[in-house]
Motif scaffolding. Structure first.
Motif, short mmCIF file in Angstrom:
data_model
loop_
_atom_site.label_atom_id
_atom_site.label_comp_id
_atom_site.label_asym_id
_atom_site.label_seq_id
_atom_site.Cartn_x
_atom_site.Cartn_y
_atom_site.Cartn_z
N PRO A 1 -9.31 25.14 0.53
CA PRO A 1 -10.11 25.12 2.23
C PRO A 1 -11.34 24.57 1.91
N GLU B 1 -17.79 22.79 -13.86
CA GLU B 1 -17.77 23.29 -12.91
C GLU B 1 -15.95 23.26 -12.46
N ASP C 1 -22.46 20.76 -13.69
CA ASP C 1 -22.09 21.04 -12.85
C ASP C 1 -22.30 19.14 -12.36
N LEU D 1 -21.32 16.94 -10.83
CA LEU D 1 -21.04 16.07 -9.54
C LEU D 1 -21.66 17.42 -8.71
N ASP D 2 -23.27 17.58 -8.35
CA ASP D 2 -23.57 19.09 -7.40
C ASP D 2 -23.27 17.95 -5.40
N GLY D 3 -22.23 18.39 -5.23
CA GLY D 3 -22.70 17.95 -4.04
C GLY D 3 -21.42 16.12 -3.38
N THR D 4 -20.09 17.12 -3.84
CA THR D 4 -18.91 16.09 -3.91
C THR D 4 -18.90 15.45 -2.50
N THR D 5 -19.08 16.66 -1.65
CA THR D 5 -18.52 16.46 -0.11
C THR D 5 -19.25 15.32 0.20
N GLY E 1 -28.61 26.65 2.65
CA GLY E 1 -26.92 26.43 2.48
C GLY E 1 -26.06 26.83 3.77
N HIS F 1 -18.97 27.12 3.93
CA HIS F 1 -18.27 26.03 4.74
C HIS F 1 -17.03 27.12 4.99
N ARG G 1 -15.11 29.73 2.70
CA ARG G 1 -15.98 30.37 1.75
C ARG G 1 -17.17 31.22 2.30
N ARG H 1 -30.87 21.34 5.34
CA ARG H 1 -29.98 21.42 4.27
C ARG H 1 -29.11 19.69 3.90
N GLY I 1 -26.59 20.13 0.44
CA GLY I 1 -25.29 19.85 0.26
C GLY I 1 -25.44 19.78 -0.98
N ALA J 1 -27.04 21.61 -4.25
CA ALA J 1 -28.17 23.30 -4.10
C ALA J 1 -29.13 22.73 -5.51
N LEU K 1 -23.27 30.28 -4.47
CA LEU K 1 -23.36 29.89 -5.22
C LEU K 1 -22.88 30.18 -6.48
N ASP L 1 -24.49 25.68 -10.28
CA ASP L 1 -25.11 25.10 -8.53
C ASP L 1 -26.43 25.53 -8.58
P1 2AM Z 1 -20.14 21.09 -5.25
O1 2AM Z 1 -20.11 20.30 -4.38
O2 2AM Z 1 -20.13 20.74 -6.69
O3 2AM Z 1 -18.56 22.04 -4.93
C1 2AM Z 1 -23.95 23.42 -0.95
O4 2AM Z 1 -24.66 24.70 -0.63
C2 2AM Z 1 -23.64 24.05 -2.59
O5 2AM Z 1 -21.71 24.85 -2.16
C3 2AM Z 1 -23.65 22.45 -3.40
O6 2AM Z 1 -23.27 23.06 -4.65
C4 2AM Z 1 -21.93 22.53 -3.44
O7 2AM Z 1 -21.07 22.35 -4.67
C5 2AM Z 1 -20.82 23.75 -2.56
N1 2AM Z 1 -19.60 24.10 -2.17
C6 2AM Z 1 -19.55 22.45 -1.18
N2 2AM Z 1 -18.83 23.06 -0.50
C7 2AM Z 1 -18.31 24.03 -1.31
C8 2AM Z 1 -16.64 24.40 -1.67
N3 2AM Z 1 -15.81 24.63 -0.33
N4 2AM Z 1 -16.62 25.70 -2.20
C9 2AM Z 1 -17.91 25.61 -3.32
N5 2AM Z 1 -18.52 25.72 -3.12
C10 2AM Z 1 -18.55 24.27 -2.59
#
Ligand code: 2AM
Ligand code: CA
Ligand code: CA
Ligand code: CA
Length: 266
Positions: free
Chosen positions: A38, A69, A86, A88-92, A158, A161, A164, A186, A188, A190, A210, A214
């Protein structure tokens, strides 16, 4: 600033992965995306970047372990060393066209983080640190902010989400911190949040839930910039407890006190 050969390997890997991410960021609408859980997405860009980093690091040190990761952990024959990555930290953010994401690479030796690289390809900001050698943003030596009272401070956090984290507990923490500080941000990513603390942009940062990749690199950045880092129990097992609170000596303590205030009963 003199970088060791090993840190240079990490920097080259991060820059190469960053190039790949920048190319993909330009065509983000064409990327294949799959859902891990999710609100948890992984794209071709994450996977490509991890492969680039894995190949670069393992070419230089084939015996080291590799925790990234996007794959199962690889145990190295050298039991003392492990890369924590990691790609790509901040994929969203990345998938939404928001230029706030990073590559994070840490080197652990006998359970201690000794090398760190965090790179934001969209701003060309390269954060590096080696244990005992200070933290840097590109060529500039970093120092955490010197503010001493929370009411002057900008604090990063953070936000849990979909699927989680304990949302209710976070809202209590947020309410407590909100009442004491000048501002909350924030990003997004870490890894970038921690780099911002090292750079003195954020006075402090806290997050729960985390993963090691991260925060491993960011922890060393903050420490080498003169900051203090603890887990939510006041110890230093951030990777084991998935929790982190940091800032300068004064703000780290004050923030920990506010974040951990008990839930009001009325
Ligand atoms: P990510 O983009 O590598 O998944 C943001 O607070 C941190 O939470 C980022 O390090 C991000 O890493 C991680 N994150 C964001 N969405 C997440 C999800 N759905 N599940 C796990 N980690 C998440
Ligand atoms: Ca992810
Ligand atoms: Ca991450
Ligand atoms: Ca990631």
């Amino acid at each position: 600033m003199a970088r060791s050969a090993l840190l240079n390997v990490m920097v080259q890997a991060a820059l190469k992965a960053g190039k790949s991410l920048s190319r993909d960021f330009g065509e983000v609408q064409n990327l294949q995306v799959s859902v891990k859980g999710p609100g948890d997405f992984v794209s071709q860009a994450d996977l490509k970047a991890q492969k680039i980093i894995h190949d670069e690091l393992l070419k230089a040190r084939p015996t080291y372990g590799f925790l990234g990761e996007e794959s199962e952990e690889i145990k190295g024959t050298d039991g003392a060393h492990r890369w924590i990555v990691d790609p790509l930290d901040g994929t969203t953010n990345f998938l939404h066209g928001i230029p706030m994401f990073s590559v994070s690479i840490a080197l652990e030796r006998n359970g201690e983080i000794v090398g760190a690289v965090v790179f934001n390809p969209a701003t060309d900001e390269l954060y590096t640190a080696e244990r005992g050698g200070g933290a840097f943003l590109n060529d500039r030596r970093l120092r955490v902010a010197s503010r001493r009272v929370l009411s002057d401070c900008v604090i990063g956090c953070g936000v849990p989400h979909l699927g989680r984290g304990n949302h209710g507990k976070f809202l209590v923490e947020l309410r407590h911190v909100m009442g004491e500080v000048a501002g909350i941000r924030r990003i997004g990513s870490a890894a970038l949040d921690l780099a911002y603390v090292a750079a003195g942009r954020f006075d402090g940062f806290w997050e729960v839930g985390l993963s090691p990749w991260d925060m491993a690199a960011g922890i060393l950045l903050v420490r080498e910039a003169g900051g203090f880092v603890s887990d939510f129990n006041g110890g230093t097992d951030m990777l084991g407890t998935s929790s982190i609170i940091c800032g300068n000596e004064h703000i780290q303590k004050a923030l920990a006190e506010v974040v951990k205030r008990p839930i009001p009963t009325k």
